[in-house]
Motif scaffolding. Structure first.
Motif, PDB file in Angstrom:
ATOM      1  N   TYR A 262       8.914 -15.571  47.702  1.00  0.00           N
ATOM      2  CA  TYR A 262       9.754 -15.841  46.541  1.00  0.00           C
ATOM      3  C   TYR A 262       8.888 -15.927  45.284  1.00  0.00           C
ATOM      4  N   THR A 263       9.405 -15.392  44.190  1.00  0.00           N
ATOM      5  CA  THR A 263       8.721 -15.424  42.908  1.00  0.00           C
ATOM      6  C   THR A 263       9.154 -16.658  42.131  1.00  0.00           C
ATOM      7  N   ILE A 264       8.198 -17.522  41.824  1.00  0.00           N
ATOM      8  CA  ILE A 264       8.461 -18.769  41.103  1.00  0.00           C
ATOM      9  C   ILE A 264       7.602 -18.777  39.838  1.00  0.00           C
ATOM     10  N   PRO A 265       8.186 -18.935  38.659  1.00  0.00           N
ATOM     11  CA  PRO A 265       7.413 -18.846  37.412  1.00  0.00           C
ATOM     12  C   PRO A 265       6.221 -19.789  37.346  1.00  0.00           C
ATOM     13  N   THR A 266       6.421 -21.041  37.794  1.00  0.00           N
ATOM     14  CA  THR A 266       5.372 -22.046  37.632  1.00  0.00           C
ATOM     15  C   THR A 266       4.451 -22.175  38.847  1.00  0.00           C
ATOM     16  N   ASP A 267       4.789 -21.493  39.938  1.00  0.00           N
ATOM     17  CA  ASP A 267       4.050 -21.638  41.201  1.00  0.00           C
ATOM     18  C   ASP A 267       4.213 -23.020  41.810  1.00  0.00           C
ATOM     19  N   LYS A 268       5.186 -23.783  41.354  1.00  0.00           N
ATOM     20  CA  LYS A 268       5.402 -25.136  41.867  1.00  0.00           C
ATOM     21  C   LYS A 268       6.835 -25.260  42.361  1.00  0.00           C
ATOM     22  N   TRP A 269       6.998 -25.726  43.610  1.00  0.00           N
ATOM     23  CA  TRP A 269       8.346 -25.902  44.142  1.00  0.00           C
ATOM     24  C   TRP A 269       9.083 -27.007  43.410  1.00  0.00           C
ATOM     25  N   GLU A 270       8.359 -27.994  42.941  1.00  0.00           N
ATOM     26  CA  GLU A 270       8.965 -29.035  42.120  1.00  0.00           C
ATOM     27  C   GLU A 270       8.758 -28.650  40.665  1.00  0.00           C
ATOM     28  N   GLY A 271       9.822 -28.263  40.004  1.00  0.00           N
ATOM     29  CA  GLY A 271       9.719 -27.790  38.631  1.00  0.00           C
ATOM     30  C   GLY A 271       9.357 -26.313  38.591  1.00  0.00           C
ATOM     31  N   LYS A 272      10.254 -25.473  39.104  1.00  0.00           N
ATOM     32  CA  LYS A 272       9.975 -24.041  39.238  1.00  0.00           C
ATOM     33  C   LYS A 272      10.021 -23.319  37.904  1.00  0.00           C
ATOM     34  N   GLY A 273      10.843 -23.816  36.988  1.00  0.00           N
ATOM     35  CA  GLY A 273      11.067 -23.129  35.729  1.00  0.00           C
ATOM     36  C   GLY A 273      12.541 -22.795  35.581  1.00  0.00           C
ATOM     37  N   ALA A 274      12.973 -22.595  34.349  1.00  0.00           N
ATOM     38  CA  ALA A 274      14.379 -22.364  34.060  1.00  0.00           C
ATOM     39  C   ALA A 274      14.739 -20.897  34.176  1.00  0.00           C
ATOM     40  N   ALA A 275      16.003 -20.647  34.526  1.00  0.00           N
ATOM     41  CA  ALA A 275      16.494 -19.278  34.648  1.00  0.00           C
ATOM     42  C   ALA A 275      16.756 -18.644  33.291  1.00  0.00           C
ATOM     43  N   THR A 276      17.084 -19.455  32.289  1.00  0.00           N
ATOM     44  CA  THR A 276      17.332 -18.967  30.930  1.00  0.00           C
ATOM     45  C   THR A 276      16.595 -19.875  29.952  1.00  0.00           C
ATOM     46  N   GLY A 277      16.494 -19.421  28.706  1.00  0.00           N
ATOM     47  CA  GLY A 277      15.865 -20.235  27.672  1.00  0.00           C
ATOM     48  C   GLY A 277      14.370 -20.387  27.857  1.00  0.00           C
ATOM     49  N   PHE A 278      13.750 -19.532  28.622  1.00  0.00           N
ATOM     50  CA  PHE A 278      12.307 -19.622  28.880  1.00  0.00           C
ATOM     51  C   PHE A 278      11.512 -18.953  27.756  1.00  0.00           C
ATOM     52  N   LYS A 279      10.245 -19.337  27.656  1.00  0.00           N
ATOM     53  CA  LYS A 279       9.333 -18.749  26.674  1.00  0.00           C
ATOM     54  C   LYS A 279       8.629 -17.536  27.286  1.00  0.00           C
ATOM     55  N   GLU A 280       7.873 -16.843  26.453  1.00  0.00           N
ATOM     56  CA  GLU A 280       7.196 -15.640  26.936  1.00  0.00           C
ATOM     57  C   GLU A 280       6.187 -15.942  28.037  1.00  0.00           C
ATOM     58  N   ASN A 281       5.581 -17.158  27.999  1.00  0.00           N
ATOM     59  CA  ASN A 281       4.600 -17.462  29.041  1.00  0.00           C
ATOM     60  C   ASN A 281       5.240 -17.460  30.434  1.00  0.00           C
ATOM     61  N   GLU A 282       6.532 -17.850  30.528  1.00  0.00           N
ATOM     62  CA  GLU A 282       7.192 -17.817  31.831  1.00  0.00           C
ATOM     63  C   GLU A 282       7.740 -16.431  32.153  1.00  0.00           C
ATOM     64  N   TRP A 283       8.033 -15.636  31.148  1.00  0.00           N
ATOM     65  CA  TRP A 283       8.310 -14.213  31.399  1.00  0.00           C
ATOM     66  C   TRP A 283       7.083 -13.592  32.055  1.00  0.00           C
ATOM     67  N   PHE A 284       5.926 -13.828  31.447  1.00  0.00           N
ATOM     68  CA  PHE A 284       4.686 -13.240  31.954  1.00  0.00           C
ATOM     69  C   PHE A 284       4.354 -13.745  33.356  1.00  0.00           C
ATOM     70  N   SER A 285       4.393 -15.069  33.541  1.00  0.00           N
ATOM     71  CA  SER A 285       4.008 -15.622  34.850  1.00  0.00           C
ATOM     72  C   SER A 285       4.943 -15.153  35.954  1.00  0.00           C
ATOM     73  N   THR A 286       6.227 -14.980  35.628  1.00  0.00           N
ATOM     74  CA  THR A 286       7.180 -14.494  36.624  1.00  0.00           C
ATOM     75  C   THR A 286       6.813 -13.080  37.067  1.00  0.00           C
ATOM     76  N   LEU A 287       6.550 -12.199  36.108  1.00  0.00           N
ATOM     77  CA  LEU A 287       6.198 -10.825  36.460  1.00  0.00           C
ATOM     78  C   LEU A 287       4.839 -10.757  37.154  1.00  0.00           C
ATOM     79  N   SER A 288       3.899 -11.542  36.656  1.00  0.00           N
ATOM     80  CA  SER A 288       2.581 -11.573  37.292  1.00  0.00           C
ATOM     81  C   SER A 288       2.680 -12.041  38.736  1.00  0.00           C
ATOM     82  N   ASN A 289       3.470 -13.094  38.966  1.00  0.00           N
ATOM     83  CA  ASN A 289       3.607 -13.619  40.320  1.00  0.00           C
ATOM     84  C   ASN A 289       4.348 -12.653  41.240  1.00  0.00           C
TER      85      ASN A 289
END
Length: 516
Positions: A262-289
């Motif tokens: 599974y692709t998780i923006p933050t790499d953390k099961w607790e506090g994975k990241g939001a589905a909307t309203g995210f910043k570019e850093n979580e766009w990047f981390s999601t694609l990178s992951n």
């Protein structure tokens, strides 16, 4: 109106040929060296008894006022048929290892009501059981992937289920199936022995699971013409030990080993990241992951190539997709999340990876089909909306059963953020079953378009025609109030006066075209 204006502007910018060639990415397709066939089941779906993924989401029952066929709502089924769903996995997932199939047959009003302890602690009515599931796949024209219960079940229970589904004899179980309304055996394409045996399926070691699999598989007998391909429950993430152990010990006893990532923006099961309203850093981390999928597959395939050089064992990624924090105000056990352009880009990146490994990756199942995680469709009572991920799947339909073609990318820029980089352009090419050459392009950069110069040695490219999926916002998504805020738009480009063709791929976009 603004959406329409943006679409027209995009088409004006995209219909380019040759004008941007100077700094373009060079993409060369070698049509003389066809690769493996891209199994249609790479585009498989997953429907687990989880939240509203089945009940309310797609199953409403035959007495519902929502138009349905045999209890399955017509609008959802119609949308799924339009994206050519080839395969559906059921009933789980973690739910599978607490599912007892005899609870889901016979008169619905008399079926056992259980508690879904994995997902939300809600009541499980068992209204959807074996017969209902096969109604669905047969309406869709899809194949069935059934997941057996190894966690709280046993070899006898799975053996009897196989007999119930596939026997053409006059045995008690076959006659019980007939009594319940099905004369001919069901067609079961795949049957898995357990799920996530390393975790929710029993917290087993690879060797212990291998022993149980060998014992169970011995008794999973079916008439030759109805026998499903047997699958083993493999590992996840960075773990190759399951593939190592199972490919050695289960050779000639399994058609494939499963894998979950599974692709998780933050790499953390607790506090994975939001589905909307995210910043570019979580766009990047999601694609990178999500791009790690390529390395995960490559390392497991290397193990398979060592232990199974005949390539009898497939690598089945039967759970994958994005996983974010659940939407506020929803049941945490229902795993509902919004679906955005980011998810469509994630899907397309993974499709391109799966195509590149088509000789081993013979099935994948995104999690999940309706209302759960990275879903194709979102429903609420009688309302339905298609997600950007749905559109990515529908755009890639020509790749089902196509023959992969090798390609090379040169001068591919890096999309860089905070000192980290990923490739800007991802691509895949294949010769479709219709004889046409298809090309998929993904631009990971949310802020910059890219020019891609196409080249096919020995051939002249006249034009490309297809569709593009993009939007202004990284988190663009469809809702019940704006159900078509993001959808594919027509796309075409022709060769320039110099005979060369350059495609301008917009920022944060997915393109699928036929090459003429």
């Amino acid at each position: 109106m603004n959406h329409i204006k943006r679409g027209v502007l995009a088409l004006c910018l995209l219909a380019s040929g040759g004008a941007f060639a100077a700094d373009a990415v060079s993409l060369t397709i070698d049509t003389a060296k066809p690769g493996a066939v891209i199994n249609k089941d790479i585009y498989g779906q997953f429907a687990e008894h989880l939240g509203t993924g089945i009940y309310e989401g797609i199953w409403v029952g035959p007495k519902s006022k929502i138009p349905n066929t045999k209890g399955w709502r017509n609008d959802v089924v119609g949308a799924l048929k339009a994206m050519h769903v080839p395969l559906v996995r059921w009933p789980g997932g973690c739910f599978a290892d607490e599912y007892h199939w005899k609870d889901g047959i016979g008169a619905r009003e008399k079926r056992a009501v259980k508690v879904n302890t994995n997902w939300g602690g809600v009541e499980e009515s068992n209204a959807v059981g074996t017969h209902e599931f096969f109604d669905l796949v047969e309406i869709l024209g899809a194949d069935a992937y059934v997941n057996g219960n190894l966690g709280t079940g046993n070899a006898q229970e799975m053996s009897e289920w196989i007999e119930y589904m596939t026997s053409d004899s006059k045995s008690t179980l076959a006659n019980l199936r007939r009594k319940n309304g099905r004369d001919k055996p069901f067609k079961v394409a795949y049957f898995a022995v357990g799920n996530e045996a390393w975790g929710c399926g029993g917290n087993m070691s690879p060797d212990y699971y291998a022993d149980l699999y060998r014992n169970t598989e011995t008794f999973l007998r079916a008439p030759k013409q109805y026998r499903p391909k047997m699958l083993a429950s493999g590992g996840n993430d960075n773990d190759t030990t399951w593939t190592e152990t199972l490919s050695r010990r289960l050779k000639d006893k399994t058609a494939g080993i499963s894998f979950h990532y599974y692709t998780i923006p933050t790499d953390k099961w607790e506090g994975k990241g939001a589905a909307t309203g995210f910043k570019e850093n979580e766009w990047f981390s999601t694609l990178s992951n999500t791009l790690r999928m390529d390395d995960h597959i490559a390392r497991n395939v290397a193990v398979l190539d060592k232990n199974d050089p005949e390539k009898k064992i497939g690598f089945m990624v039967d759970e994958w997709g994005t996983w974010y924090d659940v939407e506020k105000g929803t049941n945490a056990g229902f795993l509902f999340q919004q679906n955005t352009l980011r998810d469509a880009v994630v899907a397309a990146l993974n499709f391109n990876i799966f195509h590149a490994h088509a000789d081993r990756v013979r099935m994948t199942n995104i999690a999940q089909m309706v209302n759960v995680l990275q879903s194709m469709i979102i429903t609420d009572k009688d309302k339905m909306v298609l997600t950007p991920t749905y559109h990515a799947y529908e755009m890639y339909v020509p790749f089902q059963g196509a023959t992969s073609l090798p390609l090379t990318l040169q001068n591919n820029p890096k999309y860089t953020l905070d000192g980290k980089s990923i490739p800007e352009i991802s691509a895949s090419a294949a010769r479709g079953a219709d004889g046409k050459l298809y090309l998929a392009l993904v631009n990971t950069n949310p802020g910059q378009a890219a020019d891609v110069a196409l080249n096919i040695p020995g051939q002249t490219i006249k034009a490309v025609k297809g569709r593009v999926l993009t939007a202004e916002a990284m988190d663009a998504h469809n809702s019940f109030t704006t159900p078509q805020a993001i959808k594919p738009a027509p796309f075409s480009a022709a060769a320039g006066a110099d005979g060369k063709l350059t495609v301008k791929v917009p920022a944060k976009a997915v393109i699928v075209v036929a090459v003429e």
